[in-house]
Design an enzyme around this catalytic site. Structure first.
Site, PDB file in Angstrom:
ATOM      1  N   SER A   1       0.859  -1.368   0.006  1.00 35.33           N
ATOM      2  CA  SER A   1       0.170  -0.164  -0.012  1.00 35.33           C
ATOM      3  C   SER A   1       0.957   1.111  -0.121  1.00 35.33           C
ATOM      4  CB  SER A   1      -1.025   0.083   1.172  1.00 35.33           C
ATOM      5  OG  SER A   1      -1.988  -0.906   0.997  1.00 35.33           O
TER       6      SER A   1
ATOM      7  N   LYS B   1       0.177   3.939  -2.729  1.00 38.05           N
ATOM      8  CA  LYS B   1      -0.755   4.834  -2.740  1.00 38.05           C
ATOM      9  C   LYS B   1      -0.406   6.211  -2.469  1.00 38.05           C
ATOM     10  CE  LYS B   1      -4.232   1.382  -1.053  1.00 38.05           C
ATOM     11  NZ  LYS B   1      -4.486   0.665  -0.062  1.00 38.05           N
TER      12      LYS B   1
ATOM     13  N   SER C   1      -6.409   3.399   4.266  1.00 42.31           N
ATOM     14  CA  SER C   1      -5.816   2.512   3.194  1.00 42.31           C
ATOM     15  C   SER C   1      -6.652   1.944   2.228  1.00 42.31           C
ATOM     16  CB  SER C   1      -4.719   1.649   4.066  1.00 42.31           C
ATOM     17  OG  SER C   1      -3.730   1.176   2.956  1.00 42.31           O
TER      18      SER C   1
END
Length: 389
Positions: free
Chosen positions: A70, A73, A130
């Protein structure tokens, strides 16, 4: 060698002085002060750098290819902030939620296809919670499809200098062709804070967010453990392990830590804290020259003006071990005969920083303004003067 000069470098004039307060750049160098090695960390890879100077303070396997999970991102956020800045998007704009975004696996903010959701809500859901669903919705809102958005991510990565990164999606879900390095992640984190400081301050230190009657905490434990930490992002998959990019600011100095492949959520926070503490305990960073600040004045020949100031193209910070700043020396070298015309920003000199005779950093110096060529009589007169120099 200094390049792009307006005339041949005949000899070098130099100005040497001691700096009573200082700092350093891109690579770790040995210094007079004794610095212990970085702590032994239970991470597959890590990197610690100073935000302003770019000086790497500690690193392990920082160029090794890893799965970003993640942490991906951060790039999705960067492109969203860029779209907001260019007015392609607005924070209050509603984004349609596709079936693909709604059904994506992994962490979610729980958006729904028939429920309006704004860009601002999606940013909170992606950064704080997230949410993979939020990431895909933003990607589709910007580029119509996640695949086309991934192409934009790769183009931006190249633009930022992330030479060992390739994206396949906006979420960080595993893919054999979705990879990066600690070096590249540090470049990206630095770029986001530098290019979009207001968005960074507004979003990355938020500790929890509620959407669709579901409240989720920020997974970055350091936001609770260390008041100097104000972001950035966690990541986790089974193959990537537990990852955390964190940024902290103490006494006007900002450090960025990239911690990859920890064994647990608690471990990634603890190891990141050790890395940040090491950087603040043993190193200092200071602003030496501001952008546009006159460092030295040079004689200009055959120009409408006969003087031009040397300056730096951007603020120049240097990072060195605590206690070394008073021993640092700076030497400015420049052309002895500088011939107009000269363009603002043209490289016409160089500054070199040394500690106990060892070079620790070098930077180009540029012209602070344009100097146009003189008329024919002025050029002839200076040509005569140059003959007797």
């Amino acid at each position: 060698m200094i390049t792009t000069m307006t005339s041949k470098l005949l000899k070098t004039s130099a100005l040497v002085f001691t700096l009573g307060a200082l700092m350093l750049s891109p690579v770790v160098h040995a210094a007079a002060a004794q610095i212990p090695p970085a702590p032994d960390l239970a991470l597959n890879a890590y990197l610690l750098k100073d935000f302003n100077s770019g000086h790497v303070l500690a690193a392990k396997n920082n160029s090794a290819r890893i799965e970003p999970a993640s942490l991906t991102k951060i790039m999705t956020a960067y492109l969203t902030f860029k779209a907001l800045k260019s007015k392609h998007l607005s924070l209050s704009q509603n984004i349609a939620v596709s079936e693909i975004a709604w059904k994506v696996e992994g962490s979610k903010m729980f958006i729904e296809p028939n429920r309006p959701v704004t860009v601002d809500e999606l940013l909170h859901g992606m950064i704080i919670q997230s949410g993979n669903d939020a990431s895909i919705a933003l990607a589709e809102g910007i580029a119509s499809t996640e695949a086309q958005f991934a192409d934009m991510m790769n183009q931006e990565a190249l633009h930022l200098g992330m030479k060992n990164t390739h994206y396949m999606n906006a979420t960080g879900l595993p893919d054999a062709q979705h990879y990066t390095t600690a070096d590249d992640l540090a470049i990206l984190a630095t770029a986001l804070i530098h290019d979009f400081p207001e968005q960074y301050q507004r979003l990355y230190s938020v500790k929890e967010y509620s959407y669709n009657n579901i409240t989720q905490p920020n997974r970055n434990r350091l936001l609770w453990a260390d008041a100097s930490v104000d972001g950035m992002k966690t990541g986790h998959t089974e193959s990537a392990g537990y990852c955390l990019i964190s940024s902290a600011k103490r006494n006007g100095m900002r450090r960025i830590s990239v911690a990859l492949g920890a064994a647990s959520d608690a471990a990634r926070a603890a190891e990141s804290q050790k890395l940040l503490n090491y950087g603040f305990q043993f190193f200092d960073s200071k602003l030496l020259y501001k952008q546009g600040q006159a460092i030295k004045s040079l004689r200009v020949w055959k120009g409408k003006e006969n003087q031009v100031n040397l300056t730096v193209a951007e603020d120049l910070y240097l990072t060195v071990a605590k206690g070394d700043h008073a021993q640092m020396k700076a030497q400015v070298s420049s052309q002895d005969r500088l011939i107009a015309p000269i363009a603002k920003g043209q490289v016409i000199g160089r500054v070199q920083f040394t500690l106990n005779g060892k070079v620790v950093s070098e930077r180009n110096l540029v012209a602070a303004k344009n100097i146009e060529a003189a008329g024919i009589f002025g050029r002839i007169w200076d040509s005569i003067l140059l003959l007797v120099q």
